[in-house]
Scaffold this motif. Structure first.
Motif, PDB file in Angstrom:
ATOM      1  N   GLU A  61      33.717  22.752  63.842  1.00 26.01           N
ATOM      2  CA  GLU A  61      34.615  23.385  64.802  1.00 26.01           C
ATOM      3  C   GLU A  61      36.044  23.296  64.270  1.00 26.01           C
ATOM      4  OE1 GLU A  61      35.797  23.126  69.545  1.00 26.01           O
ATOM      5  OE2 GLU A  61      35.213  21.300  68.476  1.00 26.01           O
ATOM      6  N   PHE A  62      36.772  24.406  64.378  1.00 30.98           N
ATOM      7  CA  PHE A  62      38.188  24.443  64.032  1.00 30.98           C
ATOM      8  C   PHE A  62      38.938  24.935  65.263  1.00 30.98           C
ATOM      9  CE2 PHE A  62      42.073  26.302  62.335  1.00 30.98           C
ATOM     10  CZ  PHE A  62      42.480  25.346  61.408  1.00 30.98           C
ATOM     11  N   LYS A  63      39.675  24.049  65.911  1.00 30.40           N
ATOM     12  CA  LYS A  63      40.306  24.379  67.189  1.00 30.40           C
ATOM     13  C   LYS A  63      41.636  25.107  66.998  1.00 30.40           C
ATOM     14  CE  LYS A  63      38.395  20.382  69.667  1.00 30.40           C
ATOM     15  NZ  LYS A  63      38.739  19.122  70.376  1.00 30.40           N
ATOM     16  N   ASN A  64      41.976  25.875  68.012  1.00 29.59           N
ATOM     17  CA  ASN A  64      43.302  26.480  68.079  1.00 29.59           C
ATOM     18  C   ASN A  64      44.291  25.401  68.503  1.00 29.59           C
ATOM     19  OD1 ASN A  64      45.671  27.824  68.715  1.00 29.59           O
ATOM     20  ND2 ASN A  64      44.641  29.570  69.641  1.00 29.59           N
ATOM     21  N   LEU A  65      45.140  24.986  67.577  1.00 30.25           N
ATOM     22  CA  LEU A  65      46.123  23.937  67.842  1.00 30.25           C
ATOM     23  C   LEU A  65      47.546  24.474  67.712  1.00 30.25           C
ATOM     24  CD1 LEU A  65      44.357  21.038  65.907  1.00 30.25           C
ATOM     25  CD2 LEU A  65      44.457  21.360  68.381  1.00 30.25           C
ATOM     26  N   GLU A  66      47.713  25.724  68.085  1.00 30.59           N
ATOM     27  CA  GLU A  66      49.056  26.308  68.017  1.00 30.59           C
ATOM     28  C   GLU A  66      50.057  25.546  68.870  1.00 30.59           C
ATOM     29  OE1 GLU A  66      49.218  30.906  67.156  1.00 30.59           O
ATOM     30  OE2 GLU A  66      48.071  30.502  68.970  1.00 30.59           O
ATOM     31  N   SER A  67      49.590  24.990  69.969  1.00 37.71           N
ATOM     32  CA  SER A  67      50.491  24.233  70.841  1.00 37.71           C
ATOM     33  C   SER A  67      51.012  22.978  70.155  1.00 37.71           C
ATOM     34  CB  SER A  67      49.777  23.861  72.140  1.00 37.71           C
ATOM     35  OG  SER A  67      48.681  22.995  71.888  1.00 37.71           O
ATOM     36  N   LYS A  68      50.329  22.576  69.058  1.00 39.15           N
ATOM     37  CA  LYS A  68      50.769  21.419  68.274  1.00 39.15           C
ATOM     38  C   LYS A  68      51.463  21.844  66.981  1.00 39.15           C
ATOM     39  CE  LYS A  68      48.615  18.667  71.150  1.00 39.15           C
ATOM     40  NZ  LYS A  68      49.345  17.769  72.087  1.00 39.15           N
ATOM     41  N   GLY A  69      51.732  23.141  66.847  1.00 41.11           N
ATOM     42  CA  GLY A  69      52.445  23.636  65.684  1.00 41.11           C
ATOM     43  C   GLY A  69      51.581  24.043  64.509  1.00 41.11           C
ATOM     44  N   TRP A 104      31.558  35.034  75.060  1.00 39.50           N
ATOM     45  CA  TRP A 104      31.977  34.296  73.874  1.00 39.50           C
ATOM     46  C   TRP A 104      33.496  34.183  73.749  1.00 39.50           C
ATOM     47  CZ3 TRP A 104      34.959  37.626  71.255  1.00 39.50           C
ATOM     48  CH2 TRP A 104      34.683  38.995  71.371  1.00 39.50           C
ATOM     49  N   LEU A 105      34.257  34.964  74.519  1.00 36.18           N
ATOM     50  CA  LEU A 105      35.710  34.916  74.395  1.00 36.18           C
ATOM     51  C   LEU A 105      36.296  33.572  74.827  1.00 36.18           C
ATOM     52  CD1 LEU A 105      37.121  38.417  75.360  1.00 36.18           C
ATOM     53  CD2 LEU A 105      37.684  37.071  73.341  1.00 36.18           C
ATOM     54  N   ASN A 106      35.603  32.845  75.688  1.00 36.17           N
ATOM     55  CA  ASN A 106      36.084  31.510  76.059  1.00 36.17           C
ATOM     56  C   ASN A 106      35.026  30.446  75.818  1.00 36.17           C
ATOM     57  OD1 ASN A 106      34.314  32.076  78.096  1.00 36.17           O
ATOM     58  ND2 ASN A 106      35.789  31.881  79.767  1.00 36.17           N
ATOM     59  N   GLN A 107      34.126  30.718  74.866  1.00 37.73           N
ATOM     60  CA  GLN A 107      33.054  29.771  74.571  1.00 37.73           C
ATOM     61  C   GLN A 107      33.575  28.616  73.721  1.00 37.73           C
ATOM     62  OE1 GLN A 107      29.499  31.580  72.961  1.00 37.73           O
ATOM     63  NE2 GLN A 107      28.781  29.649  72.077  1.00 37.73           N
ATOM     64  N   ALA A 108      33.220  27.411  74.113  1.00 38.64           N
ATOM     65  CA  ALA A 108      33.538  26.206  73.353  1.00 38.64           C
ATOM     66  C   ALA A 108      32.285  25.346  73.279  1.00 38.64           C
ATOM     67  CB  ALA A 108      34.684  25.444  74.008  1.00 38.64           C
ATOM     68  N   LEU A 109      32.352  24.262  72.548  1.00 38.82           N
ATOM     69  CA  LEU A 109      31.197  23.379  72.421  1.00 38.82           C
ATOM     70  C   LEU A 109      30.927  22.663  73.735  1.00 38.82           C
ATOM     71  CD1 LEU A 109      31.958  21.717  68.968  1.00 38.82           C
ATOM     72  CD2 LEU A 109      30.262  23.495  69.424  1.00 38.82           C
ATOM     73  N   PRO A 121      48.316  17.677  59.190  1.00 38.73           N
ATOM     74  CA  PRO A 121      48.467  17.225  60.578  1.00 38.73           C
ATOM     75  C   PRO A 121      47.293  17.538  61.476  1.00 38.73           C
ATOM     76  CG  PRO A 121      49.984  19.016  60.050  1.00 38.73           C
ATOM     77  CD  PRO A 121      49.421  18.549  58.765  1.00 38.73           C
ATOM     78  N   GLU A 122      46.556  18.643  61.200  1.00 39.93           N
ATOM     79  CA  GLU A 122      45.439  18.970  62.089  1.00 39.93           C
ATOM     80  C   GLU A 122      44.291  17.970  61.983  1.00 39.93           C
ATOM     81  OE1 GLU A 122      44.540  21.539  58.355  1.00 39.93           O
ATOM     82  OE2 GLU A 122      46.300  20.877  59.493  1.00 39.93           O
ATOM     83  N   CYS A 123      44.290  17.149  60.908  1.00 38.49           N
ATOM     84  CA  CYS A 123      43.195  16.198  60.733  1.00 38.49           C
ATOM     85  C   CYS A 123      43.177  15.152  61.836  1.00 38.49           C
ATOM     86  CB  CYS A 123      43.288  15.523  59.374  1.00 38.49           C
ATOM     87  SG  CYS A 123      42.964  16.639  57.978  1.00 38.49           S
ATOM     88  N   SER A 124      44.318  14.848  62.396  1.00 38.45           N
ATOM     89  CA  SER A 124      44.378  13.872  63.493  1.00 38.45           C
ATOM     90  C   SER A 124      44.264  14.532  64.858  1.00 38.45           C
ATOM     91  CB  SER A 124      45.666  13.074  63.416  1.00 38.45           C
ATOM     92  OG  SER A 124      46.793  13.935  63.539  1.00 38.45           O
ATOM     93  N   LEU A 125      44.196  15.873  64.858  1.00 38.41           N
ATOM     94  CA  LEU A 125      44.198  16.617  66.116  1.00 38.41           C
ATOM     95  C   LEU A 125      42.923  17.423  66.320  1.00 38.41           C
ATOM     96  CD1 LEU A 125      47.838  17.999  65.863  1.00 38.41           C
ATOM     97  CD2 LEU A 125      47.062  16.136  67.337  1.00 38.41           C
ATOM     98  N   ASN A 126      42.291  17.880  65.239  1.00 38.70           N
ATOM     99  CA  ASN A 126      41.185  18.832  65.334  1.00 38.70           C
ATOM    100  C   ASN A 126      39.882  18.136  65.723  1.00 38.70           C
ATOM    101  OD1 ASN A 126      39.983  21.294  65.241  1.00 38.70           O
ATOM    102  ND2 ASN A 126      40.451  21.688  63.082  1.00 38.70           N
TER     103      ASN A 126
END
Length: 286
Positions: free
Chosen positions: A170-178, A243-248, A281-286
């Motif tokens: 899984e690769f999350k959308n972390l735009e809110s974290k930059g 699927w537009l709002n599908q998550a695990l 940085p995404e490694c600690s967030l994703n």
């Protein structure tokens, strides 16, 4: 969680934007009408009235194809049977990509190996031209004996890679974290079979055995539940797509943990030699 709640609340807004230029594509797929063979000088073939596609590689050339449509979010499935036997040096790719230096891309790459050794499934995600987010896996089956389904779910929340319905990454959308995320560039579906003996198998130590050529990979049962990009379109039914709002879900979280514990062989977020100054940085967030 706060982040997930924020992104979910934005899905309706994203869908409204999509309505200006996208239409929903269903599952009535046929390789003749859905894809163009883009290279290979006859080495790629569409057979069985559009229900089967094969790519071939020999010492002169490989081959490849690309979808006729571009997609902006979707659930893309493809059944693939990989090159059997001694496939060392070969790479079979299946991915989504836009064009240009700042392109977005979501990759499956299958790195061949000597007979009896496992294939390596290589995954990567590019956003605005930045990649270097590799994770690699062994598979829990022989991908050359039969067809298996490889799926990419891409929506405003996350990108999920599936193998036979089992999530592996899984690769999350972390735009809110930059962090950058593929969200604004429609992408084609691509596939290719090519020679990469300089790096693909054990870092290039094992070369391609051309006495085994031609190498052949086979494809069937393409399915795109996706928003099709059309500049002239003025309506869309994407808002009705689950699927537009599908998550695990909880069960899938357990499955992805099982896969990563037992079959992951490389994770860029654990490669301290590659990132001596600290992990991305995404490694600690994703």
């Amino acid at each position: 969680m706060a982040y997930e709640g924020l992104v979910i609340s934005r899905v309706a807004f994203v869908v409204a934007l999509l309505m200006l230029g996208f239409g929903l594509e269903g599952s009535d797929a046929n390789f003749n009408k859905d894809f163009d063979i883009t290279w290979g000088d006859g080495r790629a073939k569409i057979l069985n009235n559009g229900q089967l596609l094969t790519l071939s590689l020999d010492k002169t050339s490989g081959s490849g194809f690309r979808s006729q449509n571009r997609y902006m979010y979707g659930k893309i499935d493809m059944q693939i049977k990989l090159v059997p036997g001694n496939s060392a040096g070969t790479v079979t790719t299946y991915y989504l990509s836009s064009l240009g230096a700042n392109h977005d891309e979501i990759d499956f790459e299958f790195l061949g190996n000597l007979s009896g050794d496992p294939y390596i499934l290589h995954t990567n995600v590019f956003a605005q031209g930045k990649g270097n987010r590799e994770q690699q896996f062994y598979l829990w089956f022989d991908p050359t004996k039969d067809y298996h389904t490889y799926s990419i779910l891409w929506n405003p929340l996350n990108i999920i890679f599936y193998v036979d319905g089992t999530p592996i990454r899984e690769f999350k959308n972390l735009e809110s974290k930059g962090m950058s995320y593929p969200k604004s560039q429609p992408m084609w579906v691509y596939s290719s079979l090519w020679d990469a003996e300089d790096w693909a198998t054990r870092g290039g130590l094992v070369k391609t055995d051309w006495t085994q050529a031609p190498f052949i990979a086979s494809y069937r049962n393409y399915n795109a539940q996706a928003c099709t990009w059309s500049p002239s379109s003025s309506s869309s039914s994407c808002s009705s797509s689950s699927w537009l709002n599908q998550a695990l879900d909880t069960s899938e979280q357990r499955r992805i943990e099982w896969v990563q514990k037992n079959y992951m062989i490389y994770n860029y977020c654990s490669d301290s030699k590659r990132f001596p100054q600290g992990f991305p940085p995404e490694c600690s967030l994703n």
